[in-house]
Design a protein around this motif. Sequence first.
Motif, mmCIF file in Angstrom:
data_model
loop_
_atom_site.group_PDB
_atom_site.id
_atom_site.type_symbol
_atom_site.label_atom_id
_atom_site.label_comp_id
_atom_site.label_asym_id
_atom_site.label_seq_id
_atom_site.Cartn_x
_atom_site.Cartn_y
_atom_site.Cartn_z
ATOM 1 N N PRO A 120 0.793 -1.231 0.000
ATOM 2 C CA PRO A 120 0.000 0.000 0.000
ATOM 3 C C PRO A 120 0.823 1.277 0.000
ATOM 4 O O PRO A 120 0.341 2.322 -0.439
ATOM 5 N N ARG A 121 2.048 1.198 0.491
ATOM 6 C CA ARG A 121 2.893 2.402 0.542
ATOM 7 C C ARG A 121 4.337 2.024 0.243
ATOM 8 O O ARG A 121 4.820 0.981 0.686
ATOM 9 N N VAL A 122 5.004 2.894 -0.504
ATOM 10 C CA VAL A 122 6.441 2.758 -0.726
ATOM 11 C C VAL A 122 7.076 4.129 -0.554
ATOM 12 O O VAL A 122 6.440 5.158 -0.771
ATOM 13 N N ASN A 123 8.325 4.131 -0.152
ATOM 14 C CA ASN A 123 9.025 5.385 0.127
ATOM 15 C C ASN A 123 10.142 5.591 -0.884
ATOM 16 O O ASN A 123 11.127 4.847 -0.901
ATOM 17 N N ARG A 124 9.967 6.579 -1.745
ATOM 18 C CA ARG A 124 10.999 6.992 -2.700
ATOM 19 C C ARG A 124 11.474 5.850 -3.581
ATOM 20 O O ARG A 124 12.687 5.679 -3.808
ATOM 21 N N LEU A 125 10.553 5.082 -4.085
ATOM 22 C CA LEU A 125 10.902 3.974 -4.975
ATOM 23 C C LEU A 125 11.024 4.474 -6.403
ATOM 24 O O LEU A 125 10.111 5.119 -6.924
ATOM 25 N N LEU A 126 12.128 4.139 -7.050
ATOM 26 C CA LEU A 126 12.370 4.558 -8.426
ATOM 27 C C LEU A 126 12.223 3.367 -9.366
ATOM 28 O O LEU A 126 12.700 2.264 -9.073
ATOM 29 N N LEU A 127 11.569 3.602 -10.527
ATOM 30 C CA LEU A 127 11.407 2.587 -11.565
ATOM 31 C C LEU A 127 11.922 3.133 -12.883
ATOM 32 O O LEU A 127 12.046 4.352 -13.068
ATOM 33 N N ASN A 128 12.203 2.218 -13.815
ATOM 34 C CA ASN A 128 12.632 2.607 -15.154
ATOM 35 C C ASN A 128 11.568 2.230 -16.175
ATOM 36 O O ASN A 128 10.975 1.149 -16.077
ATOM 37 N N ASP A 129 11.343 3.107 -17.150
ATOM 38 C CA ASP A 129 10.405 2.762 -18.223
ATOM 39 C C ASP A 129 11.152 2.028 -19.330
ATOM 40 O O ASP A 129 12.343 1.714 -19.213
ATOM 41 N N ASP A 153 14.277 5.649 -18.783
ATOM 42 C CA ASP A 153 14.079 6.858 -17.991
ATOM 43 C C ASP A 153 13.524 6.506 -16.612
ATOM 44 O O ASP A 153 12.785 5.527 -16.446
ATOM 45 N N ARG A 154 13.868 7.341 -15.624
ATOM 46 C CA ARG A 154 13.495 7.067 -14.241
ATOM 47 C C ARG A 154 12.206 7.779 -13.854
ATOM 48 O O ARG A 154 11.966 8.920 -14.251
ATOM 49 N N TRP A 155 11.407 7.049 -13.034
ATOM 50 C CA TRP A 155 10.160 7.596 -12.505
ATOM 51 C C TRP A 155 10.062 7.205 -11.035
ATOM 52 O O TRP A 155 10.526 6.137 -10.637
ATOM 53 N N GLN A 156 9.462 8.063 -10.251
ATOM 54 C CA GLN A 156 9.260 7.747 -8.833
ATOM 55 C C GLN A 156 7.812 7.333 -8.615
ATOM 56 O O GLN A 156 6.888 7.981 -9.126
ATOM 57 N N VAL A 157 7.623 6.258 -7.848
ATOM 58 C CA VAL A 157 6.273 5.787 -7.551
ATOM 59 C C VAL A 157 5.657 6.710 -6.513
ATOM 60 O O VAL A 157 6.263 7.010 -5.476
ATOM 61 N N GLY A 158 4.437 7.171 -6.800
ATOM 62 C CA GLY A 158 3.718 8.025 -5.874
ATOM 63 C C GLY A 158 2.711 7.232 -5.056
ATOM 64 O O GLY A 158 3.068 6.291 -4.356
ATOM 65 N N GLN A 159 1.446 7.568 -5.198
ATOM 66 C CA GLN A 159 0.392 6.883 -4.445
ATOM 67 C C GLN A 159 0.022 5.565 -5.109
ATOM 68 O O GLN A 159 -0.153 5.500 -6.324
ATOM 69 N N ILE A 160 -0.109 4.511 -4.300
ATOM 70 C CA ILE A 160 -0.526 3.204 -4.798
ATOM 71 C C ILE A 160 -1.988 3.011 -4.414
ATOM 72 O O ILE A 160 -2.313 2.831 -3.231
ATOM 73 N N GLY A 161 -2.877 3.061 -5.396
ATOM 74 C CA GLY A 161 -4.299 2.875 -5.147
ATOM 75 C C GLY A 161 -4.712 1.433 -5.321
ATOM 76 O O GLY A 161 -3.872 0.528 -5.407
ATOM 77 N N SER A 162 -6.008 1.203 -5.418
ATOM 78 C CA SER A 162 -6.496 -0.174 -5.543
ATOM 79 C C SER A 162 -6.071 -0.809 -6.853
ATOM 80 O O SER A 162 -5.613 -1.951 -6.885
ATOM 81 N N THR A 163 -6.232 -0.082 -7.966
ATOM 82 C CA THR A 163 -5.935 -0.670 -9.280
ATOM 83 C C THR A 163 -4.889 0.109 -10.070
ATOM 84 O O THR A 163 -4.382 -0.401 -11.059
ATOM 85 N N HIS A 164 -4.576 1.338 -9.666
ATOM 86 C CA HIS A 164 -3.610 2.163 -10.374
ATOM 87 C C HIS A 164 -2.653 2.807 -9.374
ATOM 88 O O HIS A 164 -2.999 3.024 -8.212
ATOM 89 N N SER A 165 -1.456 3.130 -9.866
ATOM 90 C CA SER A 165 -0.466 3.822 -9.053
ATOM 91 C C SER A 165 0.087 5.004 -9.833
ATOM 92 O O SER A 165 0.331 4.901 -11.042
ATOM 93 N N THR A 166 0.274 6.114 -9.174
ATOM 94 C CA THR A 166 0.775 7.310 -9.852
ATOM 95 C C THR A 166 2.291 7.258 -9.986
ATOM 96 O O THR A 166 2.998 6.652 -9.176
ATOM 97 N N LEU A 167 2.774 7.910 -11.043
ATOM 98 C CA LEU A 167 4.202 7.981 -11.326
ATOM 99 C C LEU A 167 4.616 9.444 -11.482
ATOM 100 O O LEU A 167 3.923 10.235 -12.129
#
Length: 642
Positions: free
Chosen positions: A305-314, A318-332
């Motif tokens: 449900p929560r992550v702190n400063r997690l970075l992902l690559n597309d 390119d790098r993106w930081q994970v924001g809010q993790i909802g039920s079915t979608h998560s913001t980047l």
Amino acid sequence: MSAPIRIDLDAIVHNYRAFADAVPAPVIPVVKAEAYGHGGVAVAQALASMPADQRPWMLAVADAAEAYALRAAGIDLPLICWLQSSTLDWQKLRAVPDLHVGISSLHELAMLADAAPVQAGRVDRSAATQVHLKLDTGLGRNGARECEWRVLMAQALLLERQGRIRVAGIMSHVSGTSKADDAAQLDAFRRGVALAIEIGLRPDLIHLAATVAAMQYANFVDVDPAWARDDTDASAAAAGRHAADQPGYRPTFAVRLGLALYGLDPLYPDSLGLDLQPVMELRTDVVGRDDRWVMELGQADGLPPRVNRLLLNDNDGDRWQVGQIGSTHSTLLPLDGTSPSEMRCFGSHPGDVNAWAYAADTINYEITTRMMSRLRDNAPARIQPPEPGLAPQRVFTIDLDLIAARLAGGTGALHRGEQARSVEDRHLSCVIDLSANAYGFGAERIAELGRAFGKSFVARTQHDVEALAAVGIDAEYLPTAGPETRLAYGFGSGAAGAGSGTGKSGELAGSLSSELIQVKRVDAGQAVSYGYTWQATRPTTLGLVPLGYADAIPRSVFGRAMCFVNGVRVPIVGRVAMDQVVVDLGDHNCAVGMPVAIWGGRHGASLQEWCAWSGLTPAAVTATLGSRVTRRYLGGRVEGLA
């Protein structure tokens, strides 16, 4: 799109060989809980397909239902299981070929022995079940207490001489708390093995160490020379092992291989020192919504449900930081990129899953295990329920009457016996959101009910649209489906009600329950589960519940969650494990088989409480129920409809 989760079965074989080459003992891979989320049948098939001289000695699962599923899929390796239900069909268990059974109590031993087949009034010795006596050497979960070892072993010897069982092993499990605590458990285990041999048992395999202990401690696989015997024990001869076949006796120390099989290091951020290859790859679509980028994965798919400063690559690096993790979608949140089409969550490097675990303040085990099976490329279109009579009670009871009354618009009624029920909510949508397998309620059953009321269906992610199509359900792709499309489940703002009986939108239309499968009285100071994070401050009674983070109870509830045993509210103590939790029963009069209410219904914790303890959204609480949880449907007969 292709399935979000891709499993590299060649990496499974590679990791098994890497570990087997590093330890001087036979290796038993653990494929319980859908092989830690990777697909139990597929992983077992990969291991069973190895050359005969390289295959594992046996595979380990949690319960007999998992063993049955592997046998049904054609897996021919020996299997071992150790979690038994109070309602277990012991004769059915005996019928599973080449199944070794971990036994933790006199009760289990008696039930297994009583189910021995009889031919012409005599016990059929050729059908004796292979038993591994499970000793509690300090973990405080299942397994016999040290004060019970002698009587358990003596009874096992008697039953072996009668041909009802064969004691093929002695087993236990370490806490991984510290070198001193692990050494104390090894000492206790060695006392148990020595006692068994002294009494007259001749177990072939003894196993205490799992992945970490096997790599860290060389003495965890050392056989004590004092255990060897020059003669064949009378009980062994009675069981069909004659002196001509075994002129001397010496047990074999085996080790169980867990997480490292799946390319993950249980010592992270330290290292086992093995060449491990990642097995699970997770990729997902990214879509633009208003002024945000979102990836089509969320808590309902198994993400924390929560992550702190997690970075992902597309897919462009390119790098993106994970924001809010909802039920079915998560913001980047973009750091380098501007328009991704696909996001790589983990898979190209063994450290990827560790990064998720670190950001979520959990372990890498939980990240993979809680990823829902419907996302895998090796997942069947329909998840088969556990074989009846072989699995511990893990039941999600679903009130179809309540759901149907809501679908009728708030005024329709269904019969529960002679009593009609009505609901007050009159603002339900004309469509039903069936994302995430109808949020764990079962898409096919909910769709059948929805069609009776003329409803249409939507799903909020492309992978859910495709999963629904695979089982014949036509759903529109609607990422922005509003909460009114989910009110029938009881995810409304009034979700605090635990069985109020009003039928309002806040009452969850389902409840999760289980059972006590072991009860033991312990002294003050008894530690429980990994890391010994909880110790009894007084003499108390502990109960074992066969639900873990692979099924329904995330590790985040540690130190907070409560459940109800036979109607009494009790705390969950010790770290949540993959397949089980321990509850502190205090001085209450409790017994094996007593019901355990986790959440929902008239006797469980409220959904609001469970969300607060776990950090999950209401929809994710039900959506992340694992495949070992049986769906039980109540009602559903629609009055007045053809």
